[in-house]
Motif scaffolding. Structure first.
Motif, short mmCIF file in Angstrom:
data_model
loop_
_atom_site.label_atom_id
_atom_site.label_comp_id
_atom_site.label_asym_id
_atom_site.label_seq_id
_atom_site.Cartn_x
_atom_site.Cartn_y
_atom_site.Cartn_z
N LEU A 192 -19.71 31.02 8.86
CA LEU A 192 -19.46 30.11 9.98
C LEU A 192 -19.35 28.66 9.49
O LEU A 192 -18.48 27.90 9.94
N GLY A 193 -20.21 28.29 8.56
CA GLY A 193 -20.14 26.95 7.99
C GLY A 193 -18.80 26.73 7.29
O GLY A 193 -18.16 25.68 7.44
N ALA A 194 -18.36 27.75 6.54
CA ALA A 194 -17.10 27.62 5.80
C ALA A 194 -15.92 27.48 6.76
O ALA A 194 -14.99 26.70 6.52
N VAL A 195 -15.98 28.20 7.87
CA VAL A 195 -14.88 28.12 8.84
C VAL A 195 -14.75 26.70 9.39
O VAL A 195 -13.66 26.14 9.48
N LEU A 196 -15.90 26.09 9.73
CA LEU A 196 -15.86 24.77 10.34
C LEU A 196 -15.55 23.65 9.35
O LEU A 196 -14.72 22.79 9.61
N LEU A 197 -16.24 23.68 8.21
CA LEU A 197 -16.12 22.55 7.29
C LEU A 197 -14.92 22.66 6.35
O LEU A 197 -14.42 21.66 5.85
N VAL A 198 -14.50 23.88 6.10
CA VAL A 198 -13.41 24.07 5.14
C VAL A 198 -12.17 24.62 5.85
O VAL A 198 -11.06 24.10 5.68
N GLY A 199 -12.36 25.65 6.66
CA GLY A 199 -11.21 26.34 7.27
C GLY A 199 -10.42 25.45 8.22
O GLY A 199 -9.20 25.31 8.09
N LEU A 200 -11.12 24.85 9.17
CA LEU A 200 -10.43 24.07 10.20
C LEU A 200 -9.65 22.89 9.61
O LEU A 200 -8.45 22.72 9.90
N PRO A 201 -10.29 22.05 8.76
CA PRO A 201 -9.52 20.92 8.20
C PRO A 201 -8.32 21.38 7.37
O PRO A 201 -7.26 20.74 7.40
N ILE A 202 -8.47 22.50 6.65
CA ILE A 202 -7.33 22.95 5.84
C ILE A 202 -6.21 23.49 6.72
O ILE A 202 -5.03 23.25 6.49
#
Ligand code: PFF
Length: 460
Positions: free
Chosen positions: A56-66
């Motif tokens: 979930l952390g990866a989705v928000l901090l990495v996934g969304l901006p990319i």
């Protein structure tokens, strides 16, 4: 040539008919086997909640901006990913070498689809298994044996893989707007409804609480570099980012659609469906004394138990695998589109020819995965079978690397004039937040995970 809203280039392959159509297409790409097949089995293998929370952390901090970065680059370039990165690279940083980021993405899509088509073939096979009542009254052992027989047969697995790749080629050859938009309009809502029916069944198994605890109760004892890398890789895979696919789709996005809101909608839908799949599958796993860490066969061994014992299970089972096949198809199309667009634009051939050439090559490569479950199952190196190596190389190395380069490009090489022109300039704080994320947080997170996984940094 100019387009409404001020962009400089126009798409060579037409436009999505609306923002909703684009949301559906990217959601169709994102929602697929990654959510329903891969997310639950990885959660099982990597110890449950530790994996889910990092995910979930990866989705928000990495996934969304990319995802936002890929869409904005795609829309600004309006070409296939290789040409887009070359054009924007020249405009923004004076270097055409950024084209390699597009090329990396194209190669990623090629490799992913080669195994994706095989697993998707199994889901098509299961539509027919369900329809002929093969699961009715069957226990866990019988269902397990049924799946082993399918994966163990190179002929059967190869046949379904071939069928699935044929369907993919046909749809891509017809063009993005016609076939695809229609399919996702029915598929995404349909899948959701069936998942809710299954959730009701899962809630009645008596193991719902145990499953919720397994997935959500914070327990970081299982956390190490491998889990973090796996969760990051899964976030990339599930959101379809890091391989220029969203970039290719962004090229057909009308100029006036909001990239931020669109991305949020896609990310929310994708994550909800993955979590829902976990909450359907784990109660069935625990209630039947199965092993959550059973690996890639998990979905094919758990859900049929539910279908076999519930009222109307034949119909629901058939519909479930049908919709999962659709979900896989809308993702497979998006895996092929960047390469097809590139072949069309660089070789000047028409869509049908490009789709056929690319599709046949991917189909052939797919046999490396087909044989990984039977003839070559004992041929192991590095991460295991050929399939395991292709999966690791793409999800854990190529996608994060592609994503890292995209965020560095969007954050450091593109001028804020260009990026704010594409993202909603009215959303002042939203834009600032995105910029901080793509410049600092996202690249740092990806780099730390990488260093950790190659042993240069010890997080665990
Ligand atoms: N996101 C798809 C899934 O979760 O099944 C798989 C996928 C599609 C990965 C497109 C990467 C991609 F570019």
């Amino acid at each position: 040539m100019s387009v409404p809203g001020g962009g400089q280039r126009t798409s060579l392959h037409g436009f999505w008919s609306s923002r909703l159509a684009f949301i559906l297409a990217v959601t169709g790409s994102a929602v697929g086997l990654g959510n329903i097949w891969k997310f639950p089995y990885m959660t099982g293998e990597y110890g449950g909640s530790a994996f889910v929370l990092v995910y979930l952390g990866a989705v928000l901090l990495v996934g969304l901006p990319i995802m936002m970065s890929e869409i904005l680059i795609g829309r600004r370039g309006r070409r296939n990913p290789v040409t887009t990165m070359r054009l924007l690279g020249q405009e923004e940083s004076g270097s055409s070498q950024w084209q390699w980021v597009g090329a990396l993405g194209i190669m990623g899509g090629f490799l992913i689809l080669s195994f994706y088509g095989v697993i998707a073939g199994w889901t098509v096979a299961y539509v027919f298994e369900a329809a002929r009542g093969a699961f009715a009254g069957a226990g866990a052992a019988e269902i397990d044996a049924r799946f082993s027989a399918l994966e163990g047969s190179a002929l059967r697995t190869g046949f379904w893989h071939t069928l699935f790749m044929l369907l993919t080629i046909l749809i891509v050859a017809r063009g993005v707007e016609r076939g695809l938009e229609q399919a996702v309009r029915v598929m995404v809502p349909g899948l959701l409804v069936i998942m809710v029916v299954l959730l009701v069944y899962a809630a009645g198994t008596g193991a719902f609480g145990q499953a919720a605890e397994f997935m959500f109760r914070p327990d970081f004892s299982a956390l190490d570099g491998t889990v973090i890398l796996a969760a990051l890789g899964q976030a990339f895979f599930s959101l379809s980012i890091g391989m220029a696919c969203v970039m290719a789709y962004g090229a057909y996005l009308p100029q006036d659609a909001s990239i931020g809101r669109t991305s949020l909608a896609v990310v929310a839908a994708d994550t909800s469906i993955a979590l829902l799949a976990g909450m359907v599958i784990f109660p069935i796993v625990f209630a039947n004394g199965l092993d959550p860490a059973d690996g890639i066969g998990l979905v094919f061994k758990t859900l049929p138990i539910a279908f076999g014992s519930m009222g109307g299970g034949v119909l629901i089972g058939m519909l479930f695998f049908l919709l999962l096949s659709f979900a896989a198809l809308t993702s497979a199309i998006s895996l092929m589109e960047p390469t097809v667009a590139w072949v069309m634009e660089s070789r000047g051939v028409n869509r049908g020819v490009a789709a056929t050439i690319v599709g046949v090559l991917i189909w052939l490569l797919g046999f490396a995965t087909v044989f990984s479950f039977n003839l070559l199952q004992d041929f192991r190196f590095l991460r295991g079978t050929l399939f395991a190596n292709i999966d690791f190389l793409t999800s854990n190395i190529m996608l994060p690397l592609g994503g890292l380069l995209v965020t560095l490009f969007a954050g450091w090489f593109m001028s804020s004039n260009s990026t704010s022109g594409e993202l909603d300039p009215q959303a002042g704080t939203g834009y600032q937040l995105w910029r901080i994320l793509v410049r600092w947080v996202t690249p740092a997170a990806v780099i730390i995970v990488f260093l950790n996984s190659i042993g240069l940094l010890d997080l665990a």
